[in-house]
Design a protein around this motif. Sequence first.
Motif, PDB file in Angstrom:
ATOM      1  N   VAL A  44       0.662  -8.338  -6.015  1.00 21.95           N
ATOM      2  CA  VAL A  44      -0.142  -8.005  -4.797  1.00 21.95           C
ATOM      3  C   VAL A  44       0.072  -6.798  -4.366  1.00 21.95           C
ATOM      4  O   VAL A  44      -1.040  -6.022  -4.150  1.00 21.95           O
ATOM      5  N   GLN A  45       1.008  -6.532  -4.104  1.00 22.60           N
ATOM      6  CA  GLN A  45       1.819  -5.341  -3.330  1.00 22.60           C
ATOM      7  C   GLN A  45       1.250  -4.165  -4.149  1.00 22.60           C
ATOM      8  O   GLN A  45       0.850  -3.146  -3.962  1.00 22.60           O
ATOM      9  N   ALA A  46       1.294  -4.156  -5.683  1.00 23.03           N
ATOM     10  CA  ALA A  46       0.893  -3.222  -6.719  1.00 23.03           C
ATOM     11  C   ALA A  46      -0.544  -3.095  -6.773  1.00 23.03           C
ATOM     12  O   ALA A  46      -0.901  -1.850  -6.747  1.00 23.03           O
ATOM     13  N   SER A  47      -1.223  -4.039  -6.425  1.00 16.80           N
ATOM     14  CA  SER A  47      -2.874  -3.996  -6.540  1.00 16.80           C
ATOM     15  C   SER A  47      -3.259  -3.208  -4.939  1.00 16.80           C
ATOM     16  O   SER A  47      -4.059  -2.697  -4.829  1.00 16.80           O
ATOM     17  N   VAL A  48      -2.552  -3.824  -3.773  1.00 12.53           N
ATOM     18  CA  VAL A  48      -2.755  -2.933  -2.542  1.00 12.53           C
ATOM     19  C   VAL A  48      -2.620  -1.519  -2.821  1.00 12.53           C
ATOM     20  O   VAL A  48      -3.387  -0.887  -2.296  1.00 12.53           O
ATOM     21  N   HIS A  49      -1.414  -1.190  -3.628  1.00 10.56           N
ATOM     22  CA  HIS A  49      -0.986   0.555  -3.578  1.00 10.56           C
ATOM     23  C   HIS A  49      -2.293   0.977  -4.609  1.00 10.56           C
ATOM     24  O   HIS A  49      -2.803   2.100  -4.248  1.00 10.56           O
ATOM     25  N   ALA A  50      -2.591   0.171  -5.609  1.00  8.76           N
ATOM     26  CA  ALA A  50      -3.615   0.658  -6.718  1.00  8.76           C
ATOM     27  C   ALA A  50      -4.925   1.147  -6.011  1.00  8.76           C
ATOM     28  O   ALA A  50      -5.693   1.947  -6.408  1.00  8.76           O
ATOM     29  N   LEU A  51      -5.292   0.006  -5.284  1.00  8.23           N
ATOM     30  CA  LEU A  51      -6.782   0.012  -4.733  1.00  8.23           C
ATOM     31  C   LEU A  51      -6.899   0.757  -3.329  1.00  8.23           C
ATOM     32  O   LEU A  51      -7.991   0.983  -2.941  1.00  8.23           O
ATOM     33  N   GLY A  52      -5.620   1.130  -2.891  1.00  2.59           N
ATOM     34  CA  GLY A  52      -5.729   1.690  -1.580  1.00  2.59           C
ATOM     35  C   GLY A  52      -6.223   0.967  -0.489  1.00  2.59           C
ATOM     36  O   GLY A  52      -6.803   1.277   0.467  1.00  2.59           O
ATOM     37  N   TYR A  53      -5.993  -0.339  -0.310  1.00  7.64           N
ATOM     38  CA  TYR A  53      -6.203  -1.324   0.514  1.00  7.64           C
ATOM     39  C   TYR A  53      -5.600  -1.122   1.861  1.00  7.64           C
ATOM     40  O   TYR A  53      -4.343  -0.862   1.911  1.00  7.64           O
TER      41      TYR A  53
END
Length: 346
Positions: A44-53
């Motif tokens: 989840v943290q990787a996706s937060v970083h990748a998407l710029g959430y």
Amino acid sequence: MPERKPPATVTILDVARHAGVSAMTASRVINGNPRVGAELRERVQASVHALGYHPNLAGRSLRTRGTARIGVLYSNPSAAYLNELMLGMLEQSSLSGAQVLVEKCSGLQSQRAAVQRLVEAGVDGVIVPPPLCDSAQTIGDLDQRGIPVVAVATATPLPEVASVRIDDYAGARAMARHLLELGHTRIGFIEGDPKHTPAQLRKQAFLDTMAEAGIEVPATHMVVGMFTYRSGLEAARQLLALEPRPTAIFCSNDDMAAAAMAMAHGMGLRIPDELSIVGFDDTPMATTLWPELTTIRQPVTAMGKAAIALMLERIRDRREGRERTPRHQVMKFSLVKRQSASAPAR
């Protein structure tokens, strides 16, 4: 040159899809819940970083008073219903800069313990989906602690508790009339949890509509379920063992309708040629069944969004020292006609 449109806002749902996890898991990671395992947390943290959430912590009226923390207390047996509701709540809370804390409970002691955990977590208010929306004990416990409540899908909202719902009585009447218009007169009905007020209204609407048509419903055609798939199996088994059996079965939710379909298929009955089956809610399950389910569409995701909006309204009022009568929002339902219901065989 044409003006460039700003990029679409990344929501918690986008993060969940990117990470391949549920929206609830994504919310727990973002809100710092320690119960999530290391591997899921990293995804989840990787996706937060990748998407710029970035959570919208400005939150308009809440920006100067800190982030609102909203508890959700649930014991709903229908995973499909709960998932749709949570999608709406998490999306709206993400856009509003609020945090959502979810607690599952079962019996009375479990409910009290869950309320205590939410209180200790410092929630500003609690949303109670069905069936807890009708629990005087739970709502009273929260009220005694001075915590505002929003009830979702109660058919008899309390004046002092904000609520969001549909007109269950009108929805069930619409479905009963549809079956009558198709030509069915021998209709079985699978009730929901008798303690849940929408279940009571759906049952009463069915009986009233049949009575208006001059049709007396035998007691054997009314079977109690509990809104679960397993209870739907047993209820359908009872109805399909009748001689003569009903030509249609009206189920009080989609989970029980799915079970009724499974039971009918197991008996070799062709749907809708030999038996019509209809449901209530229009959860995603309705379009994964074969044939696809005729049902009443309850805008569950939109109701989740509305519940968060109502709660934020109550929190703002309290923080700004305003006392207003809680709002009761009634949302529109619709009858969705698919392939599971047709005229009875001649």
